[in-house]
Write a protein that holds these residues in place. Structure first.
Motif, PDB file in Angstrom:
ATOM      1  N   ALA A 209       0.827  -1.209   0.000  1.00 24.77           N
ATOM      2  CA  ALA A 209       0.000   0.000   0.000  1.00 24.77           C
ATOM      3  C   ALA A 209       0.860   1.258   0.000  1.00 24.77           C
ATOM      4  N   ALA A 210       2.056   1.166   0.567  1.00 27.52           N
ATOM      5  CA  ALA A 210       2.977   2.307   0.606  1.00 27.52           C
ATOM      6  C   ALA A 210       3.825   2.396  -0.659  1.00 27.52           C
ATOM      7  N   GLY A 211       3.611   1.455  -1.583  1.00 28.79           N
ATOM      8  CA  GLY A 211       4.359   1.479  -2.838  1.00 28.79           C
ATOM      9  C   GLY A 211       5.719   0.809  -2.768  1.00 28.79           C
ATOM     10  N   ILE A 212       5.981   0.071  -1.716  1.00 27.81           N
ATOM     11  CA  ILE A 212       7.256  -0.636  -1.569  1.00 27.81           C
ATOM     12  C   ILE A 212       7.154  -1.958  -2.312  1.00 27.81           C
ATOM     13  N   LYS A 213       8.032  -2.153  -3.264  1.00 22.66           N
ATOM     14  CA  LYS A 213       7.977  -3.354  -4.095  1.00 22.66           C
ATOM     15  C   LYS A 213       8.920  -4.447  -3.604  1.00 22.66           C
ATOM     16  N   ASN A 214       9.945  -4.072  -2.837  1.00 23.17           N
ATOM     17  CA  ASN A 214      10.898  -5.067  -2.334  1.00 23.17           C
ATOM     18  C   ASN A 214      10.236  -6.004  -1.341  1.00 23.17           C
ATOM     19  N   ARG A 215      10.866  -7.142  -1.121  1.00 23.43           N
ATOM     20  CA  ARG A 215      10.374  -8.100  -0.119  1.00 23.43           C
ATOM     21  C   ARG A 215      10.491  -7.455   1.258  1.00 23.43           C
ATOM     22  N   VAL A 216       9.408  -7.478   2.001  1.00 26.31           N
ATOM     23  CA  VAL A 216       9.356  -6.866   3.321  1.00 26.31           C
ATOM     24  C   VAL A 216       8.836  -7.911   4.306  1.00 26.31           C
ATOM     25  N   PHE A 217       9.418  -7.915   5.488  1.00 25.78           N
ATOM     26  CA  PHE A 217       9.001  -8.862   6.524  1.00 25.78           C
ATOM     27  C   PHE A 217       9.219  -8.200   7.877  1.00 25.78           C
ATOM     28  N   PRO A 218       8.530  -8.649   8.917  1.00 29.55           N
ATOM     29  CA  PRO A 218       8.599  -7.977  10.221  1.00 29.55           C
ATOM     30  C   PRO A 218      10.021  -7.804  10.764  1.00 29.55           C
ATOM     31  N   HIS A 219      10.862  -8.807  10.618  1.00 30.27           N
ATOM     32  CA  HIS A 219      12.209  -8.710  11.184  1.00 30.27           C
ATOM     33  C   HIS A 219      13.039  -7.636  10.473  1.00 30.27           C
ATOM     34  N   LEU A 220      12.661  -7.291   9.251  1.00 35.77           N
ATOM     35  CA  LEU A 220      13.357  -6.238   8.523  1.00 35.77           C
ATOM     36  C   LEU A 220      13.214  -4.899   9.241  1.00 35.77           C
ATOM     37  N   LEU A 221      12.105  -4.706   9.941  1.00 39.47           N
ATOM     38  CA  LEU A 221      11.914  -3.474  10.715  1.00 39.47           C
ATOM     39  C   LEU A 221      12.983  -3.363  11.790  1.00 39.47           C
TER      40      LEU A 221
END
Length: 142
Positions: free
Chosen positions: A76-88
């Motif tokens: 929804a924020a336009g982020i196309k890369n793989r994102v996961f909770p631990h990345l935060l």
């Protein structure tokens, strides 16, 4: 997400979250920004018990559900890369180190790492700050 409402110390200075279910059973206190504390108060709507984020059945979200929420928000924020909770977690560690304002031993405590060598992995990923900090130090500016 095992964080319970009872683990929040939002009126402290600074506001903190008591992380109880960390690796090796070692709990720790993690500071949060006052603005986040305000958002959490709003989210809780006066609720004093239960999980910080819970389902309509008052149970904690599954790991998979949290992963789905993070992925959906990233898209929804336009982020196309793989994102996961631990990345935060990786991101905040890198931001803290890149700022040049938080010593690595404090980042180690923030992350709950037993060994500094584990935290140094994040330091190696924050090379951008190296040149800026080097230049600032030689100029005598902080």
């Amino acid at each position: 997400m095992h964080i319970r409402v009872e683990d929040l110390l939002l009126d402290g200075d600074p506001p903190q979250i008591h992380i109880v279910h960390a690796k090796r059973g070692a709990g720790r206190y993690v500071p949060v920004l006052p603005a986040l504390a305000d958002e959490l108060r709003t989210h809780l709507e006066g609720r004093q018990t239960g999980f910080l984020f819970e389902s309509n059945r008052h149970t904690r979200y599954s790991t998979r559900t949290v992963q789905s929420i993070v992925t959906r928000c990233a898209r929804a924020a336009g982020i196309k890369n793989r994102v996961f909770p631990h990345l935060l977690r990786h991101s905040i560690a890198t931001i803290l180190l890149d700022s040049g304002l938080v010593p690595i031993d404090q980042v180690q405590k923030f992350l709950g790492h037993m060994h500094l060598s584990t935290t140094q992995i994040y330091a190696e990923t924050s090379l951008r700050a190296l040149g800026e900090n080097y230049t600032r130090a030689l100029r005598g500016k902080r």
